[in-house]
Motif scaffolding. Sequence first.
Motif, PDB file in Angstrom:
ATOM      1  N   UNK A  51       0.820  -1.064   0.091  1.00  0.00           N
ATOM      2  CA  UNK A  51      -0.041  -0.289   0.048  1.00  0.00           C
ATOM      3  C   UNK A  51       0.993   1.475   0.055  1.00  0.00           C
ATOM      4  N   UNK A  52       2.005   1.293  -0.159  1.00  0.00           N
ATOM      5  CA  UNK A  52       3.028   2.332   0.370  1.00  0.00           C
ATOM      6  C   UNK A  52       2.744   3.555  -0.725  1.00  0.00           C
ATOM      7  N   UNK A  53       2.744   3.129  -1.879  1.00  0.00           N
ATOM      8  CA  UNK A  53       2.616   4.423  -2.937  1.00  0.00           C
ATOM      9  C   UNK A  53       1.155   4.895  -2.945  1.00  0.00           C
ATOM     10  N   UNK A  54       0.301   4.194  -2.606  1.00  0.00           N
ATOM     11  CA  UNK A  54      -1.232   4.806  -2.461  1.00  0.00           C
ATOM     12  C   UNK A  54      -1.117   5.450  -1.301  1.00  0.00           C
ATOM     13  N   UNK A  55      -0.777   5.042  -0.263  1.00  0.00           N
ATOM     14  CA  UNK A  55      -0.679   5.782   1.101  1.00  0.00           C
ATOM     15  C   UNK A  55       0.150   6.998   1.046  1.00  0.00           C
ATOM     16  N   UNK A  56       1.117   7.157   0.149  1.00  0.00           N
ATOM     17  CA  UNK A  56       1.900   8.665  -0.286  1.00  0.00           C
ATOM     18  C   UNK A  56       1.044   9.336  -0.782  1.00  0.00           C
ATOM     19  N   UNK A  77       6.482   9.695   1.420  1.00  0.00           N
ATOM     20  CA  UNK A  77       7.106   9.729  -0.101  1.00  0.00           C
ATOM     21  C   UNK A  77       8.281   8.724   0.081  1.00  0.00           C
ATOM     22  N   UNK A  78       9.111   8.899   1.224  1.00  0.00           N
ATOM     23  CA  UNK A  78      10.122   8.040   1.232  1.00  0.00           C
ATOM     24  C   UNK A  78       9.751   6.488   1.256  1.00  0.00           C
ATOM     25  N   UNK A  79       8.587   6.375   1.899  1.00  0.00           N
ATOM     26  CA  UNK A  79       8.212   4.665   1.880  1.00  0.00           C
ATOM     27  C   UNK A  79       7.892   4.335   0.561  1.00  0.00           C
ATOM     28  N   UNK A  80       7.081   5.112  -0.026  1.00  0.00           N
ATOM     29  CA  UNK A  80       6.704   4.821  -1.526  1.00  0.00           C
ATOM     30  C   UNK A  80       8.024   4.577  -2.494  1.00  0.00           C
ATOM     31  N   UNK A  92       8.253   0.500 -11.127  1.00  0.00           N
ATOM     32  CA  UNK A  92       9.164   1.348 -10.366  1.00  0.00           C
ATOM     33  C   UNK A  92       8.808   2.773 -10.400  1.00  0.00           C
ATOM     34  N   UNK A  93       8.622   3.194 -11.763  1.00  0.00           N
ATOM     35  CA  UNK A  93       8.494   4.572 -12.003  1.00  0.00           C
ATOM     36  C   UNK A  93       7.106   5.110 -11.385  1.00  0.00           C
ATOM     37  N   UNK A  94       6.028   4.424 -11.476  1.00  0.00           N
ATOM     38  CA  UNK A  94       4.917   4.657 -10.966  1.00  0.00           C
ATOM     39  C   UNK A  94       5.049   4.841  -9.207  1.00  0.00           C
ATOM     40  N   UNK A  95       5.881   3.977  -8.768  1.00  0.00           N
ATOM     41  CA  UNK A  95       6.239   4.027  -7.372  1.00  0.00           C
ATOM     42  C   UNK A  95       6.716   5.345  -7.023  1.00  0.00           C
ATOM     43  N   UNK A  96       7.867   5.804  -7.734  1.00  0.00           N
ATOM     44  CA  UNK A  96       8.700   6.930  -7.686  1.00  0.00           C
ATOM     45  C   UNK A  96       7.638   8.172  -8.009  1.00  0.00           C
ATOM     46  N   UNK A  97       6.791   8.005  -8.872  1.00  0.00           N
ATOM     47  CA  UNK A  97       5.829   9.203  -8.886  1.00  0.00           C
ATOM     48  C   UNK A  97       5.082   9.451  -7.653  1.00  0.00           C
ATOM     49  N   UNK A  98       4.538   8.203  -7.191  1.00  0.00           N
ATOM     50  CA  UNK A  98       3.850   8.658  -5.706  1.00  0.00           C
ATOM     51  C   UNK A  98       4.614   9.180  -4.877  1.00  0.00           C
TER      52      UNK A  98
END
Length: 171
Positions: A51-56, A77-80, A92-98
């Motif tokens: 859930x980390x990117x969604x949470x970010x 943001x760091x967790x995402x 990977x890029x989607x998580x970085x965007x979050x």
Amino acid sequence: MILPKVRDPRFVTIRRGGTLTDEDHHLLALWAADCAEHVLGLFEAARPEDPRPREAIEAARAWVRGEVRMMQARAAGGHAMGAARDLRGAPRFAAYAAGQAAVVAHVAAHELGAAAYAIKAVRASVPKEESEAAGRRECRWQRDRLPEAIRELVLDDQRLRNDICWSVFDC
């Protein structure tokens, strides 16, 4: 590195000596969250249990609403970005965007990071021969959602930092 060597005072809040209003800072964060959310499915398809990117993305929006402090949004943001560590390509890029969207609460100029990584995610999600066209479509989608109050600021920032953002804003 997607931040300029010299900080643009237009992305520094007035209370810190720049010219950015809190209202515009919030609009930048919301736009960045929209950019990241638009590609979030590319991460969630690879890691539906994380859930980390969604949470970010939610942390960025919660910061705008005054529900979390800047440090909480920045940590999210760091967790995402940590969720991206062992991935490659679009997820990977989607998580970085979050992650970049959440850290706009800390440094407003990360707004382009969220947008640029979202474009990179879309480019990486399609066959190579479709990559450029898909990236241009995503860039235009993002621009269509820019609030009028920050439109010229972001478009100028894209022009100034396009070269350090992998030239993804040529759309």
